[in-house]
Design an enzyme around this catalytic site. Structure first.
Site, mmCIF file in Angstrom:
data_model
loop_
_atom_site.group_PDB
_atom_site.id
_atom_site.type_symbol
_atom_site.label_atom_id
_atom_site.label_comp_id
_atom_site.label_asym_id
_atom_site.label_seq_id
_atom_site.Cartn_x
_atom_site.Cartn_y
_atom_site.Cartn_z
ATOM 1 N N ASP A 77 0.884 -1.156 0.000
ATOM 2 C CA ASP A 77 0.000 0.000 0.000
ATOM 3 C C ASP A 77 0.934 1.221 0.000
ATOM 4 O O ASP A 77 2.103 1.112 0.389
ATOM 5 C CB ASP A 77 -0.868 -0.022 1.261
ATOM 6 C CG ASP A 77 -1.653 1.255 1.440
ATOM 7 O OD1 ASP A 77 -1.652 1.805 2.557
ATOM 8 O OD2 ASP A 77 -2.262 1.729 0.461
ATOM 9 N N ASP A 135 0.022 5.089 0.846
ATOM 10 C CA ASP A 135 -0.163 6.036 1.952
ATOM 11 C C ASP A 135 0.037 5.331 3.287
ATOM 12 O O ASP A 135 -0.646 4.376 3.590
ATOM 13 C CB ASP A 135 -1.583 6.627 1.920
ATOM 14 C CG ASP A 135 -1.772 7.603 0.764
ATOM 15 O OD1 ASP A 135 -2.814 7.523 0.095
ATOM 16 O OD2 ASP A 135 -0.882 8.428 0.537
ATOM 17 N N LYS A 144 -9.276 -1.801 -2.929
ATOM 18 C CA LYS A 144 -9.229 -2.613 -1.718
ATOM 19 C C LYS A 144 -10.438 -2.270 -0.848
ATOM 20 O O LYS A 144 -10.834 -1.104 -0.795
ATOM 21 C CB LYS A 144 -7.935 -2.317 -0.947
ATOM 22 C CG LYS A 144 -6.682 -2.606 -1.731
ATOM 23 C CD LYS A 144 -5.459 -2.131 -0.964
ATOM 24 C CE LYS A 144 -5.317 -0.613 -1.026
ATOM 25 N NZ LYS A 144 -4.130 -0.139 -0.316
ATOM 26 N N ASP A 150 -1.064 -0.490 6.032
ATOM 27 C CA ASP A 150 -1.216 0.120 7.348
ATOM 28 C C ASP A 150 -2.660 0.117 7.832
ATOM 29 O O ASP A 150 -2.938 0.561 8.949
ATOM 30 C CB ASP A 150 -0.667 1.557 7.348
ATOM 31 C CG ASP A 150 -1.491 2.506 6.489
ATOM 32 O OD1 ASP A 150 -1.704 3.657 6.915
ATOM 33 O OD2 ASP A 150 -1.913 2.100 5.389
#
EC number: 3.1.3.18
Lengths: 302, 222
Positions: free
Chosen positions: A29, A31, A225, A250
């Site tokens: 991922d 960010d 996602k 995260d």
């Protein structure tokens, strides 16, 4: 009646080398894992180099649809990371890829409640579109007898994060979905919040999607996602099985769930909510990769 | 005037019923009606139509402030709806401890002009639900808040009431939830076909074409 089994608690990563050796591909991922806003997270370049030196395939998946994969390529470059455009899968790309996968007719149009990234990807894929940022200046004058027209050729409404969001767009998308037979309602993602700046969280694509859901009572088809569309797409593209993949993210409800839904290994990093003040030295070994993540875990527990 | 209960009034009445503190503020994603009712009830508010011109400049390091004294976000139909308002409401709900999320209604569509249907309060509420993952407290139909309020005000029981409306999922459901008789009129959005469709789960006690049928319908004398 047997009680439902509780989820197996996550194991703190101790042996990074074993994890690295056990998979062929790492999906990251962006960010909160690679960068936060426009700032690179410490130790990332060295970590990526380490994985590449071990022959691992790297893929970057983001729900942020504001940029196209080409524009993301530039962002990686600006941050000093060498990442190929073909390794990037943004949800803007996913929307266009989904329409291609269902042979969405080229004579139909797409109404976009979202930003440039979606428009660019649709254009690259050869689809006609309406809407996007310029509809952000349109207003409604609700005078008696006023009638709002909409294009009857719109066959899909694609909704993603949109800072230019307004009532005109909600109404236009609503008319298309309610009145054009078979019109699809596609969401790039339903993230509640998103990291547009490093200083705070911002209402995400989930709010634009929520608005259109509220006026149409129709559930959207989610291409980002935690839907597995992007994972199935890249597994097929690279000719790998999902058991050969480790998803690193995260967020539990998008990244980890994405990995679990897809049947691959999952690694949660805590750098999304905490700035980790450590650096790996340039000849980082697997042990340091492990200790860096473990250090992050320890810092959070203090 | 005392016979009218708009969901804007319901929002203010609800806040009064829970003794919402007068030193707290209400952030409004909605139009004049809500602002006027809050003012009449003596509540401080922020937001409303004027926030419709506000934009976000997402520059690095930019930080959006929000008033820490906001204790409730009230959301209703808003033709001036925009991202600024969604984000402001989201910040209040997520960061101000105990901040309430109140919806005047969740109607999917609304009749703003006679020519077509328009995305309703349900879309503004849906946006804030999408960014906070918090379910709102609904004060308008089909929630029974307004019916309980007026039953108490007029000193009647709900079994002495007949609810007349044109929508199954707001009006008739409102009546059923409240325990009163329900009459569907076909002069609005619901057709006989929709009422009798196998997909429809809501059945009123009675239905008729329009309310003026009260003047003419009579069982034929035997």
């Amino acid at each position: 009646m047997a009680a439902a089994a509780a989820a197996v608690p996550a194991a703190k990563l101790e042996d990074a080398e074993a994890l690295i050796d056990s998979v062929e591909t790492f999906i990251f991922d962006c960010d909160g894992v690679i960068w936060k806003g426009d700032k690179l997270i410490d130790g990332v370049p060295e970590t990526l180099d380490l994985l590449r030196s071990k022959g691992k395939r790297l893929v970057f998946v983001t729900n942020n649809s504001t940029k196209s994969r080409k524009q993301y390529g530039k962002k990686f470059e600006t941050l000093g990371l060498s990442v190929n455009e073909e390794e990037i899968f943004a949800s803007s790309f996913a929307a266009a890829a989904y329409l291609q996968s269902i042979d969405f007719p080229k004579d139909k149009k797409v109404y976009v409640i979202g930003e440039e990234g979606i428009l660019k990807e649709l254009e690259l894929a050869g689809f006609q579109y309406l809407g996007g940022p310029t509809d952000g200046d349109k207003k409604i004058e609700l005078k008696p007898g006023f009638y709002m027209e909409h294009d009857k050729d719109v066959g899909a409404v694609v909704v993603g994060f949109d800072r230019y969001f307004n009532y005109y767009k909600v109404q236009y998308g609503t008319l298309c979905i309610r009145e054009n037979p078979g019109c699809l309602f596609i969401a790039t993602n339903r993230d509640a919040v998103t990291h547009l700046t490093d200083a705070q969280e911002w209402a995400g694509g989930g709010s634009m999607v929520g608005a259109v859901l509220g006026s149409t009572k129709q559930e959207p088809l989610v291409v980002g996602k935690p839907s597995t569309f992007m994972m199935d797409y890249l597994a097929k593209k690279f000719g790998i099985t999902t058991s050969q993949i480790c998803m690193v993210g995260d967020r539990l409800d998008t990244d980890v769930l994405f990995g679990q839904n897809g049947g691959c290994k999952t690694l949660l990093v805590l750098s999304g909510i905490l700035i980790i003040p450590f650096t790996l030295n340039s000849s980082a070994s697997s042990a340091e990769f492990a200790s860096a993540l473990t250090l992050a875990g320890c810092l959070l527990q203090v | 005037r005392e016979e009218i209960f708009a969901s804007s009034f319901a929002a203010a009445a609800y806040l009064q019923s829970i003794d919402f503190p007068k030193d707290k503020k209400v952030y409004v994603i909605g139009e004049e009606g809500i602002l006027k009712e809050l003012e009449l009830a003596g509540f401080q508010y922020l937001g409303g139509p004027t926030d419709g011109d506000k934009k976000i400049e997402l520059k690095p390091g930019f930080y959006m402030e929000h008033d820490k004294d906001v204790g409730a976000v009230v959301v209703g139909f808003d033709r001036y709806f925009n991202y600024y308002k969604v984000q402001y409401g989201t910040l209040c709900i997520r960061e101000n401890p105990g901040c309430l999320f109140i919806a005047t209604n969740r109607d999917a569509v609304t009749h703003l002009t006679d020519a077509q249907e328009w995305a309703g309060g349900g879309s503004m509420v849906g946006a804030v639900l999408g960014s906070t993952k918090q379910e709102p407290l609904v004060v308008g139909k089909p929630s029974t808040f307004m019916m309980d309020y007026l039953a108490k005000k007029f000193g009647i029981t709900t079994s002495q009431i007949c609810m007349v409306g044109d929508r199954l999922d707001t009006d008739v459901l409102f009546g059923q939830n409240g325990g009163c008789k329900t009459l569907l009129v076909l002069s609005g959005v619901t057709s006989e076909q929709m009422l009798q469709s196998p997909d429809n789960k809501i059945q009123p006690d009675f239905y008729t074409n329009q309310i003026s049928d009260f003047l003419t319908l009579k069982t034929a004398a035997v």
